[in-house]
Design an enzyme around this catalytic site. Structure first.
Site, PDB file in Angstrom:
ATOM      1  N   CYS A  31      -0.480   4.121   2.173  1.00 43.07           N
ATOM      2  CA  CYS A  31      -0.277   3.957   3.619  1.00 43.07           C
ATOM      3  C   CYS A  31       1.183   4.165   4.000  1.00 43.07           C
ATOM      4  O   CYS A  31       1.481   4.771   5.026  1.00 43.07           O
ATOM      5  CB  CYS A  31      -0.671   2.554   4.074  1.00 43.07           C
ATOM      6  SG  CYS A  31      -2.145   1.905   3.325  1.00 43.07           S
ATOM      7  N   ASP A  32       2.111   3.643   3.199  1.00 41.85           N
ATOM      8  CA  ASP A  32       3.511   3.554   3.649  1.00 41.85           C
ATOM      9  C   ASP A  32       4.495   4.424   2.876  1.00 41.85           C
ATOM     10  O   ASP A  32       5.653   4.528   3.279  1.00 41.85           O
ATOM     11  CB  ASP A  32       3.981   2.081   3.539  1.00 41.85           C
ATOM     12  CG  ASP A  32       3.130   1.172   4.418  1.00 41.85           C
ATOM     13  OD1 ASP A  32       2.663   1.632   5.469  1.00 41.85           O
ATOM     14  OD2 ASP A  32       2.927  -0.002   4.042  1.00 41.85           O
TER      15      ASP A  32
ATOM     16  N   CYS B 216       0.837  -1.206   0.000  1.00 37.08           N
ATOM     17  CA  CYS B 216       0.000   0.000   0.000  1.00 37.08           C
ATOM     18  C   CYS B 216       0.873   1.257   0.000  1.00 37.08           C
ATOM     19  O   CYS B 216       1.374   1.674   1.052  1.00 37.08           O
ATOM     20  CB  CYS B 216      -0.913  -0.021   1.228  1.00 37.08           C
ATOM     21  SG  CYS B 216      -1.938   1.450   1.373  1.00 37.08           S
TER      22      CYS B 216
END
Ligand code: NAP
Length: 313
Positions: free
Chosen positions: A136-137, A133
């Protein structure tokens, strides 16, 4: 105690939430069950540019808006992981980890999950440099070198997103042509800090005691191994259906996707399927919403036929 609803929807992504909007607006009692936060894969999507009425919207923002619509007419949403669905004819039972529900109609809207590549080091470094992701990261890799594995829309779109954060992005692809849409390809080719490593099979993800340092690849034309240095590895090699707990229903193909007709009805009367989990889905948010609308409308007709048959009997 078993809780009763007209409709239980398994999954609260765009398809499930749209089915919930339609069904609850038709005055049916509706429950959405999801093992995560509502929104599904929209939560892992940076920018959505192909959803009608929005030039561009962040995936999580679109998820919020759809959730507000889906619960507006009384549909409920609970956390839960479905363990089993049993068909009794006119009613179905849904068993989750801590509850049992009964419904006249089940809508399978459980979506799909990013596939793992299955090489040495992937599990070991998951969360320590290996990610599925970018939204997200990605921020953990500001001004660093990262690699994206895959050649589909997800790989290319997320590489473009990462290029805004990282110093350099290498897209590692096992062939020399991309599967992604032409517009995404064009953008990636014209992004200065994106490079392509073609015809490379990923052999292993390597690192030190703490985190990832590189991807080991094999050039399938030259038969030569090499190392692509990267502190973040983003894996986008396709998706698998989230159909655990649905095996006994007899609606899955041999890969685990749900087979439906064009009215989103499976071969089990009263069991519909919508969105990415469907075998024939084109896996787009707008298409998932369309599926949800079809099922949300037609399940009402199905419930009517149940009432009519009771009257006749
Ligand atoms: P995908 O289209 O199936 O692409 C998967 C990519 O990973 C392919 O390039 C494939 O290579 C590669 N791959 C598969 N297994 C591999 C392995 N073991 N090692 C190395 N590479 C491997 O998957 P996706 O990109 O996740 O997209 C899924 C669906 O969602 C698609 O229908 C896509 O169009 C859709 N989607 C749409 C959008 C959008 O329209 N905005 C955004 C994201 C996703 P090959 O090409 O050689 O098979």
């Amino acid at each position: 105690m078993t809780q009763k609803y007209d409709v239980v929807i398994i999954g609260a992504g765009p398809a499930g939430m749209t089915a919930a909007t339609y069904a609850s607006r038709a005055n049916l009692s509706v429950l959405m069950i999801d093992k995560g936060i509502y929104g599904g894969q929209m939560n892992d999507t940076a920018e959505v540019e192909n959803y009608p009425a929005f030039d561009s919207i962040l995936g999580p923002d679109l998820a919020e808006k759809m959730y507000a619509s889906s619960t507006r007419f009384g549909a409920e949403y609970v956390f839960g992981e479905v363990q089993d669905v049993i068909d009794h004819g006119n009613t179905k039972t849904v068993v989750t980890d801590d509850e049992t529900y009964e419904a006249k109609v089940i809508v399978i809207a459980s979506g799909a999950t990013h596939r793992h590549i299955g090489v040495l080091g992937e599990d070991k470094y998951s969360g320590r440099g290996v990610s599925y992701c970018a939204v997200c990261d990605g921020a953990f890799f500001k001004n660093e070198d990262v690699a994206v594995i895959g050649g589909g829309d997800s790989a290319i779109e997320e590489a473009i997103y990462l290029a805004n954060l990282a110093k350099h992005v290498t897209i590692i692809h096992r062939r020399d042509t991309l599967r992604a849409s032409k517009i995404a390809q064009k953008r990636a080719f014209s992004t200065k800090n994106i490079d392509f490593s073609w015809n490379k099979q990923t052999e292993a993800i390597v690192g030190d005691d703490e985190k990832v340092t590189a991807v080991k690849v094999l050039d399938t034309k030259e038969n030569q191994e090499s190392i692509v240095p990267a502190s973040g590895i983003f894996v986008y090699v396709g998706i698998t259906p989230n159909t655990q707990g649905l095996n006994k229903l007899g609606v899955l193909d041999d890969q685990g996707w749900v087979e439906t007709d064009e009215s989103m009805q499976t071969k089990v009367p009263g069991v519909f399927a919508v969105g990415d989990v469907r075998k024939d889905s084109i896996r787009q948010i707008a298409a998932a919403v369309g599926d949800g609308a079809v099922a949300g409308k037609l399940l009402f007709d199905y419930i009517q036929t149940l009432s009519d048959s009771q009257v006749e009997a």
